[in-house]
Write a protein that holds these residues in place. Structure first.
Motif, PDB file in Angstrom:
ATOM      1  N   GLN A  60       0.965  -1.149  -0.065  1.00 57.84           N
ATOM      2  CA  GLN A  60      -0.001   0.221  -0.139  1.00 57.84           C
ATOM      3  C   GLN A  60       1.124   1.263  -0.009  1.00 57.84           C
ATOM      4  O   GLN A  60       0.458   2.128  -0.900  1.00 57.84           O
ATOM      5  N   MET A  61       1.967   1.161   0.695  1.00 59.06           N
ATOM      6  CA  MET A  61       2.782   2.253   0.885  1.00 59.06           C
ATOM      7  C   MET A  61       3.678   2.699  -0.524  1.00 59.06           C
ATOM      8  O   MET A  61       3.493   3.691  -0.976  1.00 59.06           O
ATOM      9  N   LEU A  62       4.113   1.597  -1.423  1.00 56.39           N
ATOM     10  CA  LEU A  62       4.535   1.736  -2.450  1.00 56.39           C
ATOM     11  C   LEU A  62       3.593   2.174  -3.471  1.00 56.39           C
ATOM     12  O   LEU A  62       4.043   2.939  -4.411  1.00 56.39           O
ATOM     13  N   GLN A  63       2.415   1.771  -3.613  1.00 62.82           N
ATOM     14  CA  GLN A  63       1.447   2.260  -4.251  1.00 62.82           C
ATOM     15  C   GLN A  63       1.053   3.854  -4.123  1.00 62.82           C
ATOM     16  O   GLN A  63       0.751   4.459  -5.196  1.00 62.82           O
ATOM     17  N   ASN A  64       0.860   3.938  -2.828  1.00 65.08           N
ATOM     18  CA  ASN A  64       0.460   5.488  -2.539  1.00 65.08           C
ATOM     19  C   ASN A  64       1.305   6.534  -2.766  1.00 65.08           C
ATOM     20  O   ASN A  64       1.164   7.832  -3.031  1.00 65.08           O
ATOM     21  N   GLU A  65       2.754   6.210  -2.108  1.00 63.95           N
ATOM     22  CA  GLU A  65       3.607   7.296  -1.994  1.00 63.95           C
ATOM     23  C   GLU A  65       4.560   7.512  -3.226  1.00 63.95           C
ATOM     24  O   GLU A  65       4.921   6.448  -3.876  1.00 63.95           O
ATOM     25  N   ASP A  66       4.638   8.737  -3.706  1.00 65.18           N
ATOM     26  CA  ASP A  66       5.665   9.026  -4.849  1.00 65.18           C
ATOM     27  C   ASP A  66       6.773   9.939  -4.170  1.00 65.18           C
ATOM     28  O   ASP A  66       7.030  10.784  -3.572  1.00 65.18           O
TER      29      ASP A  66
END
Length: 330
Positions: A60-66
């Motif tokens: 989820q972090m990898l998907q949400n964070e740029d």
């Protein structure tokens, strides 16, 4: 100082003691942290004064964070899968050693990063430690002639986290193994002797490098060494250099004179040491051990899309040398 947005995976003792503060000192902004529990992630954010986002799900972090990059400091058995997940998400990634338990695993991850076009760096902080960078300068500039031989010592109480010789080699001594490659290149011949008594390990290793350098290494994982200790003595054509622990480098140039050197004050050593004051605090150790330097290097590579000195590709050679040494020990 350029701010770099970094996401973190893991908030254990090593991460919070060495990696987080070093990354912040090098200019990182903590954008998000993911651990196995949201409470632990929130506590880590609070500890470092970050207004970033807490996660208990890496995907989820990898998907949400740029972000500019991801720093992974997890359990050794988890780091390969976590690194591959970061690469699949298109993230630049720094992973603490070891990255892959074998050269084959290391190559799989390095190839994945190359194919994805992302930066992959492995945490070998000794390459960025001031004492070894200055020693490397002496080897490369040729002012003392060629490096010919070396003696290396590394001793630590590895008994709490290493249960056999392979774990000792790949979780503790691996830093010195990688340092050999950084300073002297690739190895062509290894012989060695080992004595193991339970979790207590003593190893004596002889190596010959492709460039003709020969060396010996003494590695000890013993509860006797309640303090970690390391030293490295390198002999050149025209002198020697001694690196004592992480804070004293002595350079001795051999001299020629019409009078014998013991008749007068002909000998001369140059000694490099760091200063110390109450103002340095704990950051002095983080700089001298190379943690701040490696964090700064990772962030620069993320911005420039440059190949790190301790790249995933280079890590293949270090893992292969670990296995070569283990196979040679009798």
């Amino acid at each position: 100082m350029t701010q770099t947005k970094i996401c973190f995976i893991g908030a254990g003792f090593h991460a919070t003691t060495n990696i987080y503060p070093s990354a912040i000192e090098a200019g990182a902004t903590i954008q998000a942290i993911s651990t196995r529990s949201i409470e632990r992630s929130q506590a880590a954010l609070l500890r470092y004064g970050s207004t970033g986002t807490a996660y208990d799900d890496v995907s989820q972090m990898l998907q949400n964070e740029d972000c500019d990059g991801v720093i992974v400091v997890a359990q050794p058995q988890d780091q390969t899968s976590l690194a591959l997940e970061c690469i699949k998400a298109g993230k630049n990634v720094y992973v603490d050693k070891p990255l892959g338990w074998t050269a084959t695993e290391a190559a799989e991850i390095a190839n994945a990063a190359e194919k994805a076009g992302v930066v992959l760096m492995v945490g070998f902080m000794k390459r960025y430690a001031p004492i070894y960078l200055k020693l490397k300068e002496q080897i490369d500039d040729g002012s003392m002639g060629r490096a010919r031989s070396f003696q290396m010592r590394f001793a630590v109480d590895s008994t709490p986290f290493c249960k056999d010789e392979e774990q000792f080699m790949k979780l503790a001594a691996i830093h010195m193994v990688d340092l050999m490659r950084f300073l002297f290149g690739e190895v062509q011949q290894v012989t060695g002797t080992t004595i193991k008594d339970g979790e207590h390990i003593n190893q004596s290793i002889s190596l010959k490098f492709n460039n003709g350098v020969v060396g010996s290494a003494y590695f000890a994982g013993m509860s006797a060494w309640s303090r970690e200790s390391e030293s490295l003595l390198v002999t050149f054509d025209h002198g020697f250099v001694s690196a004592d622990e992480i804070n004293t480098l002595t350079i001795h140039h051999s001299r020629t004179s019409d009078s014998l050197p013991w008749k007068s004050l002909e000998e001369q050593d140059t000694v490099f040491t760091p200063s110390g004051s109450p103002m340095s605090g704990a950051y002095r150790d983080l700089y001298l051990r190379g943690f701040v330097g490696e964090m700064a290097h990772f962030m620069a590579c993320c911005h420039n899309k440059a190949l790190p000195h301790s790249s995933g590709k280079d890590n293949i050679g270090t893992m292969a040398l670990c296995d070569t040494i283990l196979a040679a020990l009798v």
